[in-house]
Design a protein around this motif. Sequence first.
Motif, mmCIF file in Angstrom:
data_model
loop_
_atom_site.group_PDB
_atom_site.id
_atom_site.type_symbol
_atom_site.label_atom_id
_atom_site.label_comp_id
_atom_site.label_asym_id
_atom_site.label_seq_id
_atom_site.Cartn_x
_atom_site.Cartn_y
_atom_site.Cartn_z
ATOM 1 N N GLY A 53 -3.042 0.658 10.857
ATOM 2 C CA GLY A 53 -3.975 0.257 9.818
ATOM 3 C C GLY A 53 -5.261 -0.203 10.458
ATOM 4 O O GLY A 53 -5.630 0.244 11.538
ATOM 5 N N MET A 54 -5.905 -1.123 9.810
ATOM 6 C CA MET A 54 -7.190 -1.600 10.310
ATOM 7 C C MET A 54 -6.996 -2.575 11.469
ATOM 8 O O MET A 54 -6.113 -3.417 11.441
ATOM 9 N N THR A 55 -7.854 -2.418 12.463
ATOM 10 C CA THR A 55 -7.794 -3.336 13.594
ATOM 11 C C THR A 55 -8.391 -4.680 13.205
ATOM 12 O O THR A 55 -9.194 -4.779 12.272
ATOM 13 N N VAL A 56 -8.001 -5.695 13.940
ATOM 14 C CA VAL A 56 -8.492 -7.048 13.696
ATOM 15 C C VAL A 56 -10.007 -7.103 13.894
ATOM 16 O O VAL A 56 -10.719 -7.704 13.087
ATOM 17 N N LYS B 29 -6.551 -18.516 6.537
ATOM 18 C CA LYS B 29 -6.131 -18.108 5.200
ATOM 19 C C LYS B 29 -7.275 -17.449 4.434
ATOM 20 O O LYS B 29 -7.062 -16.468 3.712
ATOM 21 N N ALA B 30 -8.480 -17.956 4.598
ATOM 22 C CA ALA B 30 -9.638 -17.370 3.910
ATOM 23 C C ALA B 30 -9.894 -15.942 4.393
ATOM 24 O O ALA B 30 -10.138 -15.039 3.583
ATOM 25 N N VAL B 31 -9.817 -15.734 5.688
ATOM 26 C CA VAL B 31 -10.040 -14.393 6.244
ATOM 27 C C VAL B 31 -8.937 -13.444 5.779
ATOM 28 O O VAL B 31 -9.216 -12.313 5.360
ATOM 29 N N LEU B 32 -7.691 -13.891 5.819
ATOM 30 C CA LEU B 32 -6.583 -13.048 5.376
ATOM 31 C C LEU B 32 -6.696 -12.713 3.893
ATOM 32 O O LEU B 32 -6.407 -11.587 3.477
ATOM 33 N N SER B 33 -7.126 -13.667 3.092
ATOM 34 C CA SER B 33 -7.310 -13.417 1.663
ATOM 35 C C SER B 33 -8.404 -12.381 1.423
ATOM 36 O O SER B 33 -8.286 -11.521 0.543
ATOM 37 N N LYS B 34 -9.470 -12.449 2.196
ATOM 38 C CA LYS B 34 -10.539 -11.460 2.073
ATOM 39 C C LYS B 34 -10.025 -10.071 2.469
ATOM 40 O O LYS B 34 -10.349 -9.076 1.819
ATOM 41 N N CYS B 35 -9.220 -9.996 3.508
ATOM 42 C CA CYS B 35 -8.622 -8.723 3.918
ATOM 43 C C CYS B 35 -7.724 -8.174 2.807
ATOM 44 O O CYS B 35 -7.747 -6.977 2.499
ATOM 45 N N TYR B 36 -6.939 -9.045 2.214
ATOM 46 C CA TYR B 36 -6.028 -8.650 1.131
ATOM 47 C C TYR B 36 -6.818 -8.152 -0.078
ATOM 48 O O TYR B 36 -6.507 -7.115 -0.653
ATOM 49 N N ASN B 37 -7.863 -8.894 -0.445
ATOM 50 C CA ASN B 37 -8.677 -8.519 -1.604
ATOM 51 C C ASN B 37 -9.434 -7.214 -1.380
ATOM 52 O O ASN B 37 -9.726 -6.487 -2.334
ATOM 53 N N ASN B 38 -9.752 -6.911 -0.130
ATOM 54 C CA ASN B 38 -10.417 -5.649 0.195
ATOM 55 C C ASN B 38 -9.440 -4.473 0.263
ATOM 56 O O ASN B 38 -9.854 -3.338 0.428
ATOM 57 N N GLY B 39 -8.143 -4.768 0.176
ATOM 58 C CA GLY B 39 -7.135 -3.718 0.189
ATOM 59 C C GLY B 39 -6.725 -3.268 1.577
ATOM 60 O O GLY B 39 -6.144 -2.194 1.745
ATOM 61 N N TRP B 40 -6.990 -4.079 2.578
ATOM 62 C CA TRP B 40 -6.667 -3.712 3.958
ATOM 63 C C TRP B 40 -5.267 -4.138 4.358
ATOM 64 O O TRP B 40 -4.792 -3.743 5.420
ATOM 65 N N LEU B 41 -4.624 -4.957 3.563
ATOM 66 C CA LEU B 41 -3.259 -5.410 3.849
ATOM 67 C C LEU B 41 -2.333 -4.841 2.781
ATOM 68 O O LEU B 41 -2.649 -4.889 1.593
ATOM 69 N N SER B 42 -1.192 -4.354 3.189
ATOM 70 C CA SER B 42 -0.262 -3.737 2.240
ATOM 71 C C SER B 42 0.872 -4.669 1.818
ATOM 72 O O SER B 42 1.877 -4.216 1.302
ATOM 73 N N TYR B 43 0.700 -5.947 2.059
ATOM 74 C CA TYR B 43 1.740 -6.908 1.674
ATOM 75 C C TYR B 43 1.810 -7.028 0.157
ATOM 76 O O TYR B 43 0.809 -6.867 -0.539
ATOM 77 N N GLN B 44 3.003 -7.350 -0.341
ATOM 78 C CA GLN B 44 3.195 -7.499 -1.773
ATOM 79 C C GLN B 44 2.555 -8.776 -2.304
ATOM 80 O O GLN B 44 2.130 -8.838 -3.437
ATOM 81 N N SER B 45 2.517 -9.797 -1.461
ATOM 82 C CA SER B 45 1.954 -11.079 -1.887
ATOM 83 C C SER B 45 1.180 -11.702 -0.728
ATOM 84 O O SER B 45 1.258 -11.243 0.404
ATOM 85 N N LYS B 46 0.457 -12.743 -1.045
ATOM 86 C CA LYS B 46 -0.301 -13.474 -0.026
ATOM 87 C C LYS B 46 0.617 -14.528 0.598
ATOM 88 O O LYS B 46 0.549 -15.704 0.280
ATOM 89 N N PHE B 47 1.483 -14.098 1.497
ATOM 90 C CA PHE B 47 2.483 -14.980 2.102
ATOM 91 C C PHE B 47 1.873 -16.154 2.849
ATOM 92 O O PHE B 47 2.477 -17.198 2.996
ATOM 93 N N TRP B 48 0.652 -16.007 3.352
ATOM 94 C CA TRP B 48 0.012 -17.042 4.152
ATOM 95 C C TRP B 48 -0.365 -18.270 3.331
ATOM 96 O O TRP B 48 -0.586 -19.326 3.879
ATOM 97 N N LEU B 49 -0.397 -18.142 2.023
ATOM 98 C CA LEU B 49 -0.749 -19.288 1.187
ATOM 99 C C LEU B 49 0.348 -20.347 1.155
ATOM 100 O O LEU B 49 0.084 -21.501 0.837
#
Length: 121
Positions: free
Chosen positions: A26-29, A99-119
């Motif tokens: 997927g997308m690199t860090v 958490k903010a960076v991961l949430s932005k990645c999730y909202n951009n569709g770069w993470l395929s996780y079902q939920s925001k587990f980091w919260l």
Amino acid sequence: MTKKVGIFDVSIKTEILKTKKAAPKGMTVEKALSLIHQQMKLNGFREGTLNDYNLIFNQFAEEVQIQYLEDINVNTIYKWLESMNVSQSTKSTRLKCLKAVLSKCYNNGWLSYQSKFWLTV
């Protein structure tokens, strides 16, 4: 009748298919952080905030030795938190940035996780 050549040719070359490399996870860090930095800059975030996000996320990726966003999980986050020799309030601040960076990645569709587990960390 004329024969069409060039862009109308639909032949598949087997040599090309054999040399094709496997797709990355997927997308690199680095790529994700670069894009998020640009998005935040356009949204008017302060330069100090941008620098903190970059520093903290890069430290996280380096400490847990990840290259792709998909490699991030609960264990990598806890491993990173345990590795820090700082106060609890500093850990909390750094975790909020992560958490903010991961949430932005999730909202951009770069993470395929079902939920925001980091919260829940």
